[in-house]
Motif scaffolding. Structure first.
Motif, PDB file in Angstrom:
ATOM      1  N   SER A 314       0.789  -1.232   0.041  1.00  0.00           N
ATOM      2  CA  SER A 314       0.418  -0.092  -0.061  1.00  0.00           C
ATOM      3  C   SER A 314       1.213   0.660   0.023  1.00  0.00           C
ATOM      4  O   SER A 314       0.283   2.100  -0.906  1.00  0.00           O
ATOM      5  CB  SER A 314      -1.341   0.086   1.538  1.00  0.00           C
ATOM      6  OG  SER A 314      -1.778  -1.782   1.045  1.00  0.00           O
ATOM      7  N   GLU A 344     -11.509   3.595  -4.086  1.00  0.00           N
ATOM      8  CA  GLU A 344     -11.706   2.948  -3.236  1.00  0.00           C
ATOM      9  C   GLU A 344     -13.017   1.373  -4.263  1.00  0.00           C
ATOM     10  O   GLU A 344     -13.001   0.600  -2.903  1.00  0.00           O
ATOM     11  CB  GLU A 344     -12.783   3.165  -2.844  1.00  0.00           C
ATOM     12  CG  GLU A 344     -14.175   3.591  -1.835  1.00  0.00           C
ATOM     13  CD  GLU A 344     -14.750   4.634  -1.461  1.00  0.00           C
ATOM     14  OE1 GLU A 344     -15.558   3.936  -0.085  1.00  0.00           O
ATOM     15  OE2 GLU A 344     -15.125   5.743  -1.786  1.00  0.00           O
ATOM     16  N   TYR A 361      -8.151  -0.845   7.594  1.00  0.00           N
ATOM     17  CA  TYR A 361      -6.955  -0.259   6.901  1.00  0.00           C
ATOM     18  C   TYR A 361      -7.583   0.337   5.517  1.00  0.00           C
ATOM     19  O   TYR A 361      -8.551  -0.691   5.621  1.00  0.00           O
ATOM     20  CB  TYR A 361      -6.216  -1.487   6.257  1.00  0.00           C
ATOM     21  CG  TYR A 361      -4.973  -1.391   5.545  1.00  0.00           C
ATOM     22  CD1 TYR A 361      -3.735  -0.800   6.741  1.00  0.00           C
ATOM     23  CD2 TYR A 361      -4.495  -1.554   4.196  1.00  0.00           C
ATOM     24  CE1 TYR A 361      -2.712   0.167   5.997  1.00  0.00           C
ATOM     25  CE2 TYR A 361      -3.703  -0.643   4.142  1.00  0.00           C
ATOM     26  CZ  TYR A 361      -2.806  -0.287   4.268  1.00  0.00           C
ATOM     27  OH  TYR A 361      -1.568  -0.084   4.885  1.00  0.00           O
ATOM     28  N   SER A 362      -7.428   1.007   5.185  1.00  0.00           N
ATOM     29  CA  SER A 362      -7.104   2.226   4.399  1.00  0.00           C
ATOM     30  C   SER A 362      -6.705   2.530   3.359  1.00  0.00           C
ATOM     31  O   SER A 362      -5.487   3.261   3.871  1.00  0.00           O
ATOM     32  CB  SER A 362      -8.716   2.942   4.420  1.00  0.00           C
ATOM     33  OG  SER A 362      -9.323   3.782   2.562  1.00  0.00           O
ATOM     34  N   GLN A 365      -5.855   6.563   2.991  1.00  0.00           N
ATOM     35  CA  GLN A 365      -5.898   7.716   4.491  1.00  0.00           C
ATOM     36  C   GLN A 365      -4.869   9.088   3.411  1.00  0.00           C
ATOM     37  O   GLN A 365      -5.259  10.453   4.607  1.00  0.00           O
ATOM     38  CB  GLN A 365      -4.882   6.814   4.905  1.00  0.00           C
ATOM     39  CG  GLN A 365      -5.472   5.453   6.053  1.00  0.00           C
ATOM     40  CD  GLN A 365      -6.377   6.311   7.129  1.00  0.00           C
ATOM     41  OE1 GLN A 365      -6.359   7.181   7.615  1.00  0.00           O
ATOM     42  NE2 GLN A 365      -7.404   5.283   7.128  1.00  0.00           N
ATOM     43  N   TYR A 366      -4.396   8.536   2.634  1.00  0.00           N
ATOM     44  CA  TYR A 366      -3.331  10.062   2.070  1.00  0.00           C
ATOM     45  C   TYR A 366      -4.709  10.833   1.761  1.00  0.00           C
ATOM     46  O   TYR A 366      -4.050  12.273   1.610  1.00  0.00           O
ATOM     47  CB  TYR A 366      -2.459   9.619   1.201  1.00  0.00           C
ATOM     48  CG  TYR A 366      -3.422   9.209  -0.468  1.00  0.00           C
ATOM     49  CD1 TYR A 366      -3.800  10.380  -1.595  1.00  0.00           C
ATOM     50  CD2 TYR A 366      -3.461   8.189  -0.875  1.00  0.00           C
ATOM     51  CE1 TYR A 366      -4.136  10.114  -2.777  1.00  0.00           C
ATOM     52  CE2 TYR A 366      -4.682   7.384  -2.024  1.00  0.00           C
ATOM     53  CZ  TYR A 366      -4.562   8.835  -2.701  1.00  0.00           C
ATOM     54  OH  TYR A 366      -5.230   8.568  -4.086  1.00  0.00           O
ATOM     55  N   LYS A 368      -6.946  12.006   3.559  1.00  0.00           N
ATOM     56  CA  LYS A 368      -7.495  13.183   4.167  1.00  0.00           C
ATOM     57  C   LYS A 368      -6.069  14.291   4.583  1.00  0.00           C
ATOM     58  O   LYS A 368      -6.617  15.294   4.933  1.00  0.00           O
ATOM     59  CB  LYS A 368      -6.830  12.428   5.570  1.00  0.00           C
ATOM     60  CG  LYS A 368      -8.036  11.365   6.729  1.00  0.00           C
ATOM     61  CD  LYS A 368      -7.766  10.271   7.229  1.00  0.00           C
ATOM     62  CE  LYS A 368      -8.443   9.040   7.479  1.00  0.00           C
ATOM     63  NZ  LYS A 368      -8.183   8.835   9.107  1.00  0.00           N
ATOM     64  N   ASN A 369      -4.817  14.531   3.844  1.00  0.00           N
ATOM     65  CA  ASN A 369      -4.244  15.227   3.835  1.00  0.00           C
ATOM     66  C   ASN A 369      -4.435  15.875   3.087  1.00  0.00           C
ATOM     67  O   ASN A 369      -3.254  16.586   1.902  1.00  0.00           O
ATOM     68  CB  ASN A 369      -2.839  15.331   4.176  1.00  0.00           C
ATOM     69  CG  ASN A 369      -2.598  14.261   6.069  1.00  0.00           C
ATOM     70  OD1 ASN A 369      -3.275  15.434   6.533  1.00  0.00           O
ATOM     71  ND2 ASN A 369      -2.148  13.834   6.369  1.00  0.00           N
TER      72      ASN A 369
END
Length: 731
Positions: A314, A344, A361-362, A365-366, A368-369
């Motif tokens: 990942s 997704e 887990y995903s 996550q990136y 989010k920023n």
């Protein structure tokens, strides 16, 4: 009787206050008291309800019985000590013998039990091998080895223990060898490298048969399954997954068991995200079909592979692929939801094939920023674009600026402080500050400025994080200009005058716009609160200094060429010659051609005032060098004076043509009149010189120092009375 108090009676008989008393006096009193007590006791006994005599008689009989009982007990004790004790000791001795015999029997029994258990486990191994069940065979061998590691006391001393343990270890080694071979048959891969492409083949012979599950269970029981899966997972990550993410790959399922991945070696190639996801879907679909066989409590090989490498996979996928999907402009960012939806769906697919855990887990996550990543991506894109612009040819030009400062109509202002402030502003700040003079600049400079304007327009539409990042990037663009352009175009800036002129103009143009760029930015940001100042003023002088620096270096280079031409000719050795050779005039003409070439290159490129000042500086330096060559000589022949007059007259004729307006030569060349006066002196008589001196008020007195003129007269004219008279006047 009950109330009789002995202490009180004694205190009454023996009075402590009586000073002298004798025992003989007290005895009668004591005897009397005793007699009284006896009479009282008799009275009490006579009146008592108990039969005292019967009590005394009964007590005597009990005493006799007690004595008889004591005698019987003594006889019993003697009998126990003499007979029973001997029998007890004999019984204890027999018990010890029996206990030791029991221990020997138990010891032998334990050894026999261990031998029987070892035989039983060996039999179970043979049965498992005959049934072709690796899991049963492995379990039996491991149990046997574990049993042999913790034997009962004495079993280790038997040759049977050593032989059995050695045999069990050999059996286990052979069994593991066969298991590893079976694993290699079930899962195998091959990497065939090449110069243009690398071919990776993966063969999976897993199926629903009991044989495959049995091999997996056997490896699990032997604690080697994790190692084998880890080896395959790491090879899969290194040889297949990472190349699919970073290179041009073709994933193709040859058969149900065989998958081929072709990796094409293309330099500077990065596959698009949708192609990467498509290839990964094909690969994981193939792996899922073969490796999702459940072998123990919902455990599968696919789950183990995912547990081993899903985090690292990942991270690589996000860093090397998905990050690149983040756009570098605000318009594309607004449509980024379509891409995140695809990502997704891909993550859901990885969960379905049991490569990703279902929860917690995903790979998104990136997102989010996203603001930080978008800011970084935009900044990187703009810096790369800016650098590409800076590398462009400087000679591709465009015209910019105004010919003259327009006169703005006077606006009516209301009386008051505002009117006074505007008047003061008009007096202190020149109008030229807001206008750039007509000149030529490189198109790349305007492109760079347009790029910064685009950054500014994009920044004001974004969040504060992005805006701040782009503001800092805009500043970096101009600092990058300082580092890249002079280095990349270094050879041209040292040798080609037009490049120097354009680079100077570019720097001045950028500096001019930097003065107001911060104000434009703030106007667009009106209504937003910022915790940092926005200004480019500090970069203005740095940008100007950059242009000045390289212009000065080139001017020094041109000056040195002119001086080298003069000093390499006979003009450098007038003092030792009577007549100048042709190289003197050739050097002067070469200098004039050099200046004419600069004019042809610079005129129309530099602003008019800048061109005039630069040309005036070079012509003045040239004239001063010519003047210096003559004024420092002690003797000049008539022929040489004539030659010098002709050469210097040529300079006076040609120099005005080097300027846009011939009259500029008188304004911007300080030594111009002095050169003309020198020509007059070289071709004139003593009388003419005296007339131009005019008792210290003529043009010679204005432009020559007294010592210079005296030395010049001494060098040109012989020592006569007329010369002496003239020299005496020049003081």
């Amino acid at each position: 009787m009950a109330d009789y108090d002995v202490d009180t009676i004694l205190k009454g008989i023996f009075d402590t206050n009586e000073p002298d008393w004798k025992p003989a006096d007290k005895i009668p009193l004591i005897v009397k008291e005793i007699e009284f007590l006896k009479a009282d006791l008799k009275t009490f006994l006579d009146s008592s309800e108990y039969d005292i005599d019967s009590v005394v008689k009964e007590s005597t009989e009990i005493t006799k019985l007690s004595k008889a009982l004591v005698e019987d007990m003594e006889k019993c004790k003697t009998e126990i000590e003499d007979q029973t004790m001997a029998e007890i000791l004999k019984s204890i001795e027999n018990h010890d013998m029996i206990s030791k015999e029991l221990e020997r029997v138990n010891f032998a029994l334990d050894i026999v039990c261990d031998v029987l258990q070892c035989g039983k486990l060996v039999k179970e191994f043979e049965e498992g091998r005959q049934a072709q069940s690796y899991s049963r065979a492995v379990e039996a061998v491991y149990d046997l080895l574990q049993y042999l590691d913790l034997p009962v006391e004495g079993f280790k001393c038997l040759d049977l223990h050593v032989n059995t343990k050695h045999t069990a270890q050999l059996i286990l080694d052979r069994l593991l060898h066969d298991l590893f071979a079976e694993w290699g048959r079930l899962i195998s891969w091959n990497v065939k490298p090449g110069t243009k492409k690398t071919i990776v083949t993966i063969t999976l012979n897993f199926d629903e048969s009991m044989m495959a599950v049995d091999v997996v269970n056997a490896l699990e029981k032997s604690k080697h399954l994790s190692q084998k899966v880890s080896e395959f997972a790491q090879a899969l990550l290194k040889d297949v997954l990472v190349p699919i993410i970073n290179k041009d790959c073709t994933v193709f399922a040859e058969t149900d068991e065989l998958m081929t991945v072709t990796i094409n070696h293309k330099p500077n190639f990065r596959p698009p995200y949708d192609e990467v996801i498509a290839n990964l879907r094909l690969l994981f679909h193939y792996l899922s079909n073969k490796l999702n066989i459940e072998y123990y409590r919902d455990n599968t090989i696919m789950k183990m592979i995912g547990k081993e490498i899903h985090v690292e996979f990942s991270d690589i996928l996000v860093k090397d692929c998905l990050i690149d999907t983040i756009p570098n402009n605000i318009n594309d960012l607004q449509h980024y939801g379509r891409i995140t939806s695809e990502i997704e769906n891909f993550q859901l697919f990885l969960c379905l094939v049991k490569f990703f855990p279902r929860e917690g887990y995903s790979i998104l996550q990136y997102v989010k920023n996203i603001d930080v990543l978008f800011a970084t991506k935009s900044s990187q894109h703009f810096l790369e674009t800016a650098r590409a612009i800076m590398l462009k040819d400087l000679s591709v030009t465009m015209s910019i600026g105004v010919e003259s400062i327009p006169e703005e109509p006077v606006k009516k202002q209301d009386d008051g402080p505002a009117k006074e402030a505007l008047k003061l502003l008009d007096k202190t700040i020149p109008k030229s500050l807001f206008y750039f003079p007509r000149c030529m600049i490189s198109k790349s400079a305007q492109e760079l400025l347009d790029l910064v304007m685009m950054m500014m327009e994009q920044a004001v539409q974004c969040s504060d994080v992005v805006c701040k990042k782009l503001y800092n990037t805009a500043r970096l663009v101009f600092e990058l200009y300082d580092a890249v352009v002079p280095y990349h175009h270094e050879d041209y800036l040292l040798t080609i005058p037009q490049y120097v002129a354009l680079f100077h103009n570019n720097c001045m143009y950028l500096a001019h716009n930097l003065q107001t760029l911060g104000d434009k930015w703030l106007i667009l940001m009106e209504g937003r609160e910022m915790d940092y100042p926005i200004s480019f003023i500090d970069l203005v002088q740095k940008m100007r200094d950059l242009g000045y620096k390289h212009l000065i270096i080139h001017m020094q280079h041109q000056r040195n060429q002119i001086l080298d031409n003069i000093r390499s000719s006979d003009l450098n050795c007038i003092v030792v010659k009577d007549v100048l050779s042709e190289n003197a005039e050739a050097a002067v003409r070469q200098c004039l051609r050099q200046l004419q070439l600069l004019k042809n290159v610079w005129i129309g490129v530099f602003p008019v005032n800048v061109f005039t000042r630069l040309m005036g500086t070079l012509v003045n330096m040239f004239a001063e060098e010519l003047i210096h060559r003559v004024c420092t000589v002690e003797d000049i022949s008539m022929e040489m004076a004539t030659q010098l007059t002709e050469m210097y007259t040529l300079v006076v004729q040609k120099a005005p043509t080097l300027f846009q307006k011939p009259s500029d030569v008188e304004t911007h060349v300080k030594s111009w009149i002095k050169l003309q006066e020198l020509i007059f002196v070289l071709g004139g008589s003593l009388k003419d010189i005296e007339n131009h001196w005019k008792d210290g008020k003529g043009p010679l007195a204005v432009h020559f120092r007294t010592e210079e003129l005296r030395n010049l007269i001494k060098a040109l004219f012989q020592n006569t009375q007329i010369r002496a008279n003239l020299l005496s006047k020049i003081k």
